[in-house]
Motif scaffolding. Structure first.
Motif, PDB file in Angstrom:
ATOM      1  N   ALA A   1       0.829  -1.214   0.000  1.00 26.00           N
ATOM      2  CA  ALA A   1       0.000   0.000   0.000  1.00 26.00           C
ATOM      3  C   ALA A   1       0.859   1.257   0.000  1.00 26.00           C
ATOM      4  O   ALA A   1       0.430   2.307  -0.489  1.00 26.00           O
ATOM      5  N   ALA A   2       2.077   1.122   0.538  1.00 30.27           N
ATOM      6  CA  ALA A   2       2.997   2.257   0.568  1.00 30.27           C
ATOM      7  C   ALA A   2       3.803   2.380  -0.717  1.00 30.27           C
ATOM      8  O   ALA A   2       4.671   3.250  -0.825  1.00 30.27           O
ATOM      9  N   GLY A   3       3.534   1.491  -1.683  1.00 26.08           N
ATOM     10  CA  GLY A   3       4.202   1.564  -2.975  1.00 26.08           C
ATOM     11  C   GLY A   3       5.561   0.905  -3.026  1.00 26.08           C
ATOM     12  O   GLY A   3       6.323   1.121  -3.977  1.00 26.08           O
ATOM     13  N   LEU A   4       5.886   0.078  -2.016  1.00 31.69           N
ATOM     14  CA  LEU A   4       7.195  -0.564  -1.987  1.00 31.69           C
ATOM     15  C   LEU A   4       7.181  -1.863  -2.792  1.00 31.69           C
ATOM     16  O   LEU A   4       6.185  -2.586  -2.822  1.00 31.69           O
ATOM     17  N   ASP A   5       8.296  -2.155  -3.398  1.00 29.89           N
ATOM     18  CA  ASP A   5       8.459  -3.377  -4.190  1.00 29.89           C
ATOM     19  C   ASP A   5       8.954  -4.483  -3.270  1.00 29.89           C
ATOM     20  O   ASP A   5      10.106  -4.458  -2.819  1.00 29.89           O
TER      21      ASP A   5
END
Length: 397
Positions: free
Chosen positions: A212-216
């Motif tokens: 959700a925080a955009g981390l891969d």
């Protein structure tokens, strides 16, 4: 502004709370908010664990886990003493029931000595004298192992951090996380807030918060249900110590054992079966989103293939109560089928990599202003206070 903070912590389990405790010690006067999606703290892994204060016998000498466990056991006992929380140093017996386990027990004794953990070797007669209902060829007695209610520990930590100015928001499920050059914006059911830095200690939902925080991320959380039984009150004196098996290094989980609880009851178990819901504690609970997350992740199928035999054996114990009893009677022949009265379960958040590897160590995912604790290995509850300090050290580097 009222909704602007220096630090935001996601997760009100013991790791998130211990991190908040460490942060309020290190950064005096920091504006800190802790978000918990449930109405109560310690609602999931922390509140459903065995309550054991582990000594750290199993861990590789000199390893981070060994050090954290040893420091955490001492810190937990000191914190409980300071806060008036009941705990009991009842000791643990690691029982060998065949020659192979006796050989492995010698290796555990070497590890305990290297980790500076006190223990005693017991032969079968000595074992029988201190635990008349326990059967084994020999055992290691680890006197420093204790038991506590970690929910009480969490509530005491919460009181302490609130007294230092931390804001705790309950029923505050996080929906979005956005990082920019100056901070992190977080949306919850209560509205939006902003913090300069964010730490996520979200346990069973840690991979989802990271995504959700955009981390891969290269892993997913796969839930494993640990099913156990509470013995009836009339059998609460069947053992005086915690009774544990000698672990098989080829198996990913420890196996069934007898655990004294701080309320005076005794549990038998747990096994380890695949969970069909990350937060489903009743048998038959399932969550289609959780199932879909698993079956669409290639690492899940590779894990299943690599652990098929042990997984099927665990499933057999789940489906067949008599087989479960046989596992228990390996150490405690006095147990009867009618003793397995009250079923219960906890859920373990097992991080699994894309190649199917089970993660047994810490797993962090970081960005400029965020630190996500995607795996905090067992025994995270015992080690929580030094783990919290380690997380804060990492954040403030």
């Amino acid at each position: 502004m009222d909704n602007d903070y220096d630090y935001c912590i996601i997760g009100g389990g013991i790791v998130g709370l211990a991190t908040a405790l460490a942060l309020t010690e290190r950064v005096k006067g920091a504006r800190l908010v802790l978000l918990e999606k449930e109405a109560d703290l310690a609602a999931h892994q922390t509140g459903h664990n065995s309550g054991v204060i582990h000594a750290g016998v199993y861990y590789q000498p000199g390893s981070l886990k060994a050090r954290l466990c040893r420091e955490g056991a001492q810190a937990t006992k000191e914190f409980c003493t300071a806060k008036g929380i009941a705990f009991n140093v009842c000791g643990k017996l690691l029982v060998a029931t065949n020659q192979t386990e006796l050989d492995r027990m010698a290796g555990l004794a070497e590890r305990a000595a290297a980790n500076e953990i006190g223990f005693e070797h017991l032969n079968s007669d000595q074992l029988r004298r201190i635990e008349p209902t326990v059967s084994g060829l020999g055992a290691l007695l680890v006197p420093s192992t204790g038991i506590v209610d970690y929910r009480q520990v969490c509530n005491a930590i919460a009181e302490e951090i609130v007294s230092r100015g931390c804001v705790i928001q309950r029923s505050a499920a996080v929906t979005t996380v956005r990082e920019d050059e100056t901070g992190v914006s977080v949306a919850t059911r209560h509205g939006r807030l902003r913090a300069s830095k964010l730490i996520a200690c979200a346990g069973l939902q840690s991979d989802r918060i990271a995504r959700a925080a955009g981390l891969d991320i290269k892993h997913r959380i796969v839930p494993f249900r640990g099913e156990y039984y509470v013995l009836p009150p009339g059998r609460s004196e069947i053992v005086k110590h915690l009774i544990y098996p000698i672990p098989d290094p080829e198996l990913p989980f420890l196996g069934v054992h007898l655990t004294r609880m701080i309320d005076g009851s005794i549990t038998v178990g747990p096994n380890a079966v695949l969970g069909l819901s990350r937060e489903g504690y009743a048998k038959g609970d399932l969550n289609f989103i959780d199932i879909l997350d698993m079956v669409l992740f290639p690492g899940f199928w590779r894990t299943i293939a690599a652990n098929l035999r042990s997984g099927l054996d665990e499933l057999r114990g789940s489906l067949n109560k008599r087989h479960y009893l046989d596992l228990c009677r390996k150490y405690c022949p006095d147990l009867k089928l009618e003793d397995l009265k009250t079923p219960a379960a906890g859920i373990r958040a097992q991080a699994v990599l894309y190649d199917g590897t089970l993660v047994h160590d810490f797993l962090f995912v970081e960005s400029e202003r965020m630190l996500h604790v995607c795996n905090a290995p067992s025994p995270a509850a015992t080690s929580a206070i030094p783990i919290g300090k380690m997380i804060v050290d990492r954040l403030l580097q």
